[in-house]
Scaffold this active site. Structure first.
Site, PDB file in Angstrom:
ATOM      1  N   CYS A  80       8.909   4.831  -3.016  1.00  0.00           N
ATOM      2  CA  CYS A  80      10.196   4.917  -2.336  1.00  0.00           C
ATOM      3  C   CYS A  80      10.075   4.884  -0.812  1.00  0.00           C
ATOM      4  CB  CYS A  80      10.908   6.208  -2.748  1.00  0.00           C
ATOM      5  SG  CYS A  80      10.046   7.724  -2.237  1.00  0.00           S
ATOM      6  N   GLN A  81       8.871   5.029  -0.281  1.00  0.00           N
ATOM      7  CA  GLN A  81       8.722   5.142   1.174  1.00  0.00           C
ATOM      8  C   GLN A  81       9.346   3.985   1.958  1.00  0.00           C
ATOM      9  OE1 GLN A  81       6.345   5.643  -1.038  1.00  0.00           O
ATOM     10  NE2 GLN A  81       5.332   7.601  -0.670  1.00  0.00           N
TER      11      GLN A  81
END
Length: 410
Positions: A80-81
């Site tokens: 998700c970064q």
């Protein structure tokens, strides 16, 4: 039903899909600490993970042809970064963007359905075009980018193909929704994007399960009936006053507060949000080492402090979103704020409860590493509700019907 999971992490999504009735043929995760957590639980005999085949490797290097048989579900949460509110917001420019690998898995495995979870930042305005690209590539996985073709040009080609109504050898009906885990019985305010697709040949007509819990019901049970406080043995003298911000909201429930609960709360959605107290009230205080020692992962961590903007999660509300950071998370999300005004860090067991992991699921790493794994996980309860709905729909679709296999043969 058979499944494959990518980006497994510590196993939150995989536990949920297994409980929903999917048998994992392969799970792929490159992080050695997360793999260690899964293997430790296998060694401890935790039934839900006992027969998992975990591949500790990068998804880029995984050979999907080694997975045999028809795949009912492909699931995973790509890192998700690249889209996280607290990240670099690089999206497709971030080398950690693994959506292309998920597209590849869909092409090669041809699952009947897929399930993706990611952060709400994926729906940010500056990512809107790339999010459209993600959903269109999932809908038409075999329309791959050409050599040296930018994703923007590929998006334009996908749009033209999608709007043309042309049929695909492999296509999916894709839907997505931003869900708050608290609305499904998770003791945590956690908004995440879920993307679900069903293979076109199934003619699926699936929709996301409706919420089962509401903030309004929690407000009612606290400040009108008092059921919440009674359940936890909190006397009327020890109950807090109604917050000023809720007084006008309570008035909006009706002309008076003497009506029945069914009159004040929408029918069918009468379960209150679950709070931190609901989740951890049966655990002994971690400061009491003698009592806490019998609870796995329930170890007191000193050093918590509160300051402006870093206030922790109130005991009588769903927790703030647990995050993969440890001491340095911006709002004190990994910290408990007690009614007395004191604060302390959540123990690993408490954090696991807030993510609805089973109590027999053990985190063998340090507090910081365990909190990272838990903060990155999908709440088991929410994922189970979605996965069970997918499985039930697949069963309805396939009973008495012939389904085209991955090879294209009946």
């Amino acid at each position: 039903m058979k499944s494959v999971e990518l980006f497994t992490g510590a196993g939150g999504l995989a536990i949920a899909t297994a409980k929903a009735g999917f048998h994992h043929l392969a799970l792929v995760e490159r992080d050695k600490h997360s793999c260690h957590t899964i293997r430790e639980n296998q060694q401890r005999g935790v039934s839900v993970v006992r027969d998992w085949c975990v591949h500790q490797m990068d998804v880029v290097d995984f050979d999907f042809s080694t997975v045999g048989g028809e795949i009912d579900l492909l699931a995973g949460g790509p890192p998700c970064q690249p889209f996280s509110i607290g990240g670099r917001h690089g999206a497709h420019l971030d080398e950690r963007d693994m959506f292309p690998r998920f597209f590849q898995a869909v092409r090669e495995l041809r699952p009947k359905a897929f399930l993706i979870e990611n952060v709400r930042g994926l729906l940010r305005q500056n990512f809107i075009n790339y999010f459209e690209y993600i959903t269109l590539q999932l809908a038409h996985p075999e329309l791959q980018p050409k050599q040296d073709e930018s994703w923007v040009d590929h998006l334009a080609r996908l749009e033209r193909h999608h709007n043309s109504g042309a049929s695909d050898d492999l296509g999916y009906r894709v839907t997505f929704r931003l869900l708050n885990a608290a609305d499904y019985g998770v003791p945590q305010k956690r908004e995440r994007v879920f993307i679900v697709g069903f293979r076109d040949d199934l003619n699926a007509n699936w929709s996301f399960p409706e919420p089962t819990h509401t903030e309004e019901a929690l407000i009612w049970h606290k400040w009108v009936t008092g059921e919440y406080w009674e359940k936890h043995g909190i006397s009327s003298h020890d109950r807090p006053e109604i917050p000023a911000r809720l007084r006008s909201r309570l008035q909006r429930f009706g002309a008076n507060l003497l009506g029945t609960v069914s009159e004040a709360i929408p029918k069918g959605i009468a379960s209150p949000w679950c709070t931190v107290r609901d989740a951890i009230s049966d655990l002994p205080p971690p400061e009491n080492v003698d009592l806490a020692a019998s609870i796995p992962n329930h170890v007191y961590i000193p050093g918590a402090r509160s300051y402006p903007g870093h206030t922790g999660s109130p005991l009588d509300e769903p927790a703030k979103t647990l995050k993969a950071g440890v001491h340095g998370v911006p709002g004190g999300e990994n910290m408990l704020a007690l009614p007395s005004g004191k604060v302390r860090y959540f123990t690993v067991r408490e954090a696991a409860r807030l993510q609805t992991f089973p109590d027999d699921y053990y985190f063998p790493c340090t507090w910081g590493e365990s909190m990272r794994q838990i903060g990155n996980a999908v709440p088991v309860t929410l994922a189970y509700i979605i996965a069970a709905s997918i499985r039930n729909h697949l069963q309805e679709l396939t009973v008495g019907k012939k389904v085209v296999s991955r090879s294209g043969k009946i």
